[in-house]
Design a protein around this motif. Sequence first.
Motif, PDB file in Angstrom:
ATOM      1  N   SER A  15     -26.269  65.338 -19.484  1.00 18.99           N
ATOM      2  CA  SER A  15     -26.616  65.933 -18.235  1.00 18.99           C
ATOM      3  C   SER A  15     -25.759  65.393 -17.012  1.00 18.99           C
ATOM      4  CB  SER A  15     -28.107  65.559 -17.866  1.00 18.99           C
ATOM      5  OG  SER A  15     -28.641  65.885 -19.005  1.00 18.99           O
ATOM      6  N   ILE A  16     -25.523  64.192 -17.178  1.00 18.76           N
ATOM      7  CA  ILE A  16     -24.732  63.719 -15.788  1.00 18.76           C
ATOM      8  C   ILE A  16     -23.155  63.817 -16.231  1.00 18.76           C
ATOM      9  CG2 ILE A  16     -24.322  61.681 -14.333  1.00 18.76           C
ATOM     10  CD1 ILE A  16     -27.351  62.324 -14.227  1.00 18.76           C
TER      11      ILE A  16
ATOM     12  N   GLU B  42     -16.986  61.799 -25.991  1.00 20.62           N
ATOM     13  CA  GLU B  42     -18.393  62.131 -26.374  1.00 20.62           C
ATOM     14  C   GLU B  42     -18.565  61.952 -27.885  1.00 20.62           C
ATOM     15  OE1 GLU B  42     -21.229  63.219 -24.507  1.00 20.62           O
ATOM     16  OE2 GLU B  42     -21.750  62.948 -26.456  1.00 20.62           O
TER      17      GLU B  42
ATOM     18  N   LYS C  79     -31.045  56.868 -23.050  1.00 20.30           N
ATOM     19  CA  LYS C  79     -31.757  56.637 -21.768  1.00 20.30           C
ATOM     20  C   LYS C  79     -33.170  56.975 -22.011  1.00 20.30           C
ATOM     21  CE  LYS C  79     -31.562  61.521 -20.836  1.00 20.30           C
ATOM     22  NZ  LYS C  79     -31.488  62.629 -19.887  1.00 20.30           N
TER      23      LYS C  79
ATOM     24  N   ASN D  82     -25.424  50.089 -27.661  1.00 23.82           N
ATOM     25  CA  ASN D  82     -25.042  51.270 -27.029  1.00 23.82           C
ATOM     26  C   ASN D  82     -24.611  50.913 -25.598  1.00 23.82           C
ATOM     27  OD1 ASN D  82     -23.862  53.853 -27.723  1.00 23.82           O
ATOM     28  ND2 ASN D  82     -25.586  54.873 -26.825  1.00 23.82           N
TER      29      ASN D  82
ATOM     30  N   LYS E 116     -29.411  48.614 -18.982  1.00 19.95           N
ATOM     31  CA  LYS E 116     -28.570  49.249 -17.932  1.00 19.95           C
ATOM     32  C   LYS E 116     -28.355  47.979 -16.979  1.00 19.95           C
ATOM     33  CE  LYS E 116     -27.176  52.788 -17.401  1.00 19.95           C
ATOM     34  NZ  LYS E 116     -26.041  53.502 -18.287  1.00 19.95           N
TER      35      LYS E 116
ATOM     36  N   GLY F 183     -32.175  57.776  -9.206  1.00 19.13           N
ATOM     37  CA  GLY F 183     -33.420  57.958  -9.834  1.00 19.13           C
ATOM     38  C   GLY F 183     -33.691  59.412 -10.634  1.00 19.13           C
TER      39      GLY F 183
ATOM     40  N   ASN G 102     -31.422  66.566 -19.683  1.00 24.04           N
ATOM     41  CA  ASN G 102     -31.974  66.589 -21.177  1.00 24.04           C
ATOM     42  C   ASN G 102     -33.213  65.800 -21.322  1.00 24.04           C
ATOM     43  OD1 ASN G 102     -29.824  68.180 -21.765  1.00 24.04           O
ATOM     44  ND2 ASN G 102     -28.584  66.005 -22.334  1.00 24.04           N
TER      45      ASN G 102
HETATM   46  N1  LIG Z   1     -31.055  62.015 -16.142  1.00 23.06           N
HETATM   47  C1  LIG Z   1     -31.396  61.242 -15.185  1.00 23.06           C
HETATM   48  O1  LIG Z   1     -32.456  61.657 -14.616  1.00 23.06           O
HETATM   49  C2  LIG Z   1     -30.840  59.948 -14.780  1.00 23.06           C
HETATM   50  C3  LIG Z   1     -30.973  59.397 -13.498  1.00 23.06           C
HETATM   51  C4  LIG Z   1     -30.396  58.451 -13.349  1.00 23.06           C
HETATM   52  C5  LIG Z   1     -29.388  57.689 -13.987  1.00 23.06           C
HETATM   53  N2  LIG Z   1     -29.105  58.301 -15.080  1.00 23.06           N
HETATM   54  C6  LIG Z   1     -28.183  57.564 -16.386  1.00 23.06           C
HETATM   55  O2  LIG Z   1     -27.264  58.405 -16.420  1.00 23.06           O
HETATM   56  C7  LIG Z   1     -26.724  58.104 -17.584  1.00 23.06           C
HETATM   57  C8  LIG Z   1     -26.525  59.394 -18.485  1.00 23.06           C
HETATM   58  O3  LIG Z   1     -27.865  60.064 -18.500  1.00 23.06           O
HETATM   59  P1  LIG Z   1     -28.066  61.466 -18.983  1.00 23.06           P
HETATM   60  O4  LIG Z   1     -29.397  61.998 -18.287  1.00 23.06           O
HETATM   61  O5  LIG Z   1     -26.544  62.308 -18.579  1.00 23.06           O
HETATM   62  O6  LIG Z   1     -28.233  61.477 -20.600  1.00 23.06           O
HETATM   63  P2  LIG Z   1     -27.720  62.271 -21.686  1.00 23.06           P
HETATM   64  O7  LIG Z   1     -28.277  62.255 -22.827  1.00 23.06           O
HETATM   65  O8  LIG Z   1     -28.020  63.986 -21.161  1.00 23.06           O
HETATM   66  O9  LIG Z   1     -26.193  62.098 -21.829  1.00 23.06           O
HETATM   67  C9  LIG Z   1     -25.707  61.059 -22.626  1.00 23.06           C
HETATM   68  C10 LIG Z   1     -24.406  61.481 -23.059  1.00 23.06           C
HETATM   69  O10 LIG Z   1     -23.762  60.311 -23.670  1.00 23.06           O
HETATM   70  C11 LIG Z   1     -23.565  60.677 -25.191  1.00 23.06           C
HETATM   71  N3  LIG Z   1     -23.479  59.131 -25.915  1.00 23.06           N
HETATM   72  C12 LIG Z   1     -24.516  58.478 -26.162  1.00 23.06           C
HETATM   73  N4  LIG Z   1     -24.022  57.249 -26.885  1.00 23.06           N
HETATM   74  C13 LIG Z   1     -22.861  57.572 -26.937  1.00 23.06           C
HETATM   75  C14 LIG Z   1     -21.806  56.809 -27.641  1.00 23.06           C
HETATM   76  N5  LIG Z   1     -22.147  55.746 -28.397  1.00 23.06           N
HETATM   77  N6  LIG Z   1     -20.466  57.196 -27.622  1.00 23.06           N
HETATM   78  C15 LIG Z   1     -20.193  58.516 -26.934  1.00 23.06           C
HETATM   79  N7  LIG Z   1     -21.054  59.129 -26.297  1.00 23.06           N
HETATM   80  C16 LIG Z   1     -22.441  58.753 -26.249  1.00 23.06           C
HETATM   81  C17 LIG Z   1     -24.600  61.326 -25.641  1.00 23.06           C
HETATM   82  O11 LIG Z   1     -24.299  61.969 -26.692  1.00 23.06           O
HETATM   83  C18 LIG Z   1     -24.844  62.212 -24.333  1.00 23.06           C
HETATM   84  O12 LIG Z   1     -24.191  63.389 -24.477  1.00 23.06           O
HETATM   85  C19 LIG Z   1     -27.659  57.239 -18.414  1.00 23.06           C
HETATM   86  O13 LIG Z   1     -27.135  55.916 -18.320  1.00 23.06           O
HETATM   87  C20 LIG Z   1     -28.944  57.287 -17.548  1.00 23.06           C
HETATM   88  O14 LIG Z   1     -29.647  55.976 -17.428  1.00 23.06           O
HETATM   89  C21 LIG Z   1     -29.862  59.412 -15.794  1.00 23.06           C
END
Ligand SMILES: NC(=O)c1ccc[n+]([C@@H]2O[C@H](COP(=O)([O-])OP(=O)(O)OC[C@H]3O[C@@H](n4cnc5c(N)ncnc54)[C@H](O)[C@@H]3O)[C@@H](O)[C@H]2O)c1
Length: 524
Positions: A190-191, A211, A265, A280, A319, A342, A348
Amino acid sequence: PRSIYLLDFLICLLATTGVRVFTRIAQESLHNRRQIAGEKAVLIYGAGGAGVTLLREIRSNAALKYKVLGFVDDNPQKRGVDIQGVKVLGSGNALAALTLKHRIGEVLIALPSATGPEMTTILTRCHQVGVRCRTIPALAEVIEGRALAHQIRDVAVEDLLGRTPVRLKQSAISARLGGRVVLVTGAAGSIGSELCRQIARFRPSAIVGFEIAETALFHLERELRQSFPDLLFHPEIGSIQDPDRLDEVFRTYSPALLYHAAAYKHVPMMETHVFEAVKNNVLGTYNVALAATRHGVEDFVMISTDKAVHPTSIMGATKRLAELLILSLQNGGMKYVSVRFGNVLGSNGSVVPIFKQQIAAGGPMTVTHPEMRRYFMTIPEASQLVLQASTMGNGGEIFVLDMGVPVKIVDLARNLILLSGLRPDQDIKIEFTGIRPGEKLYEELNSLEEDTLPTPHEKIKIFAGNGLPSAGMESYIETLRDICAHRDLSALILTLKEIAPDYNPSAHVLQKAFHDSPATPVAA
Ligand SMILES: NC(=O)c1ccc[n+]([C@@H]2O[C@H](COP(=O)([O-])OP(=O)(O)OC[C@H]3O[C@@H](n4cnc5c(N)ncnc54)[C@H](O)[C@@H]3O)[C@@H](O)[C@H]2O)c1
């Protein structure tokens, strides 16, 4: 007489310009009246710059199959104004009547900075008369250099919760990203994927999307190719847990800048997969950071979360460790920073996709309490602020994004019902399930006020209480690697607490670590 020359000149001038003006008027009026088969009659809501651009683009592109019959604008002074042969027919109050009178098939909202409530009102009015409404993106999303008409999309829940544009110092971001190779880990998440979209707007020389999820990366590549045909995007499959693969990718592309968004996450899932979370989020981050140092990356930006503040979960604790690790690697050369924020809306596995599933199943939608509120940012907003934050500081900072105003969860649910073309409470019921133990009506905004310092951007603060661990982080990395290899849960919890003393493990994890028999397997 000599005046004959002057008269002759004037007659010629009138004749030539007159013919041109007449032809133009005739063409425009013909264009206005003629409706080619298959064309959809539309109203453009918003007679400002975006609306006029949209009209021009629609006219010059027959393939869009739109026939603009008028503008709607809430500014009474624009009423009746003629814009390139198309009139402002009335305000939003008249939308229903105008739609019926002109047999409108679609309303196109051209208000890139409309507020959430404004968008909700327009959507509700369109639903009342059963006309489809679509919109051009909010300012944060508009892709420059691409026709607005090609960016028309359905109204999204983010539009209804406010489209306050983020004030960006574009020049600083451009200067940093333009012409550079940028690597994004977790690029299809997502991010990560939104970071890729936002980075693409600033014309980097290439983006490398690293990825592990193959299909998601495949879709991202297709999407980027379509949205940014000039962008050089290199999808690279691999895991941040594999240092050799990281080395290979870094050697191939020599990225100058890095955004690290790959992580596990999901909080409850990580409570039962503690070693995987550490491998991870901590060891993986260490691998990426080392590869970055080895290959001369200039800036390393780690995406963190407010769950890292006084962590109560394994996910949050890992984290926090990753943040501390990044800080410990800052030694004056390369710039390492973290950015915390936040919940983002619609990521996702978050509440929006769950609500959508409930709507698809015909309801009911379950909300804990009518007053339950949560802070949300949109993904584009968070990603833009990450880019902005990464232009600041000297390295070693933890930036914290201001989450704005909390949103009532029940409003979110109602908006989603509206967006599905259904009526809240009538077509889809909303049920209140009651607050669960430990759950709060209002989320505290983690230490934003007391522990932060301001930056030139009002939505970006610097966390002031970094709290570096006394012993070297790198020796802890070896300890953690060893603990994961031996699946030693109690040693893990003790080590996590030693590194991040404010980690408060959940009852579940404590039970598993210290009370269950050693033979009890912990899922890995
Ligand atoms: N979604 C939220 O609301 C939010 C808010 C604040 C912070 N964050 C932080 O942002 C970060 C990403 O979150 P997100 O929401 O995008 O999650 P997400 O699950 O949508 O994306 C994470 C991506 O990382 C990839 N990934 C995981 N392990 C991997 C590995 N070993 N090697 C390569 N790729 C790998 C996954 O396949 C996935 O596409 C996290 O650290 C999360 O804590 C998310």
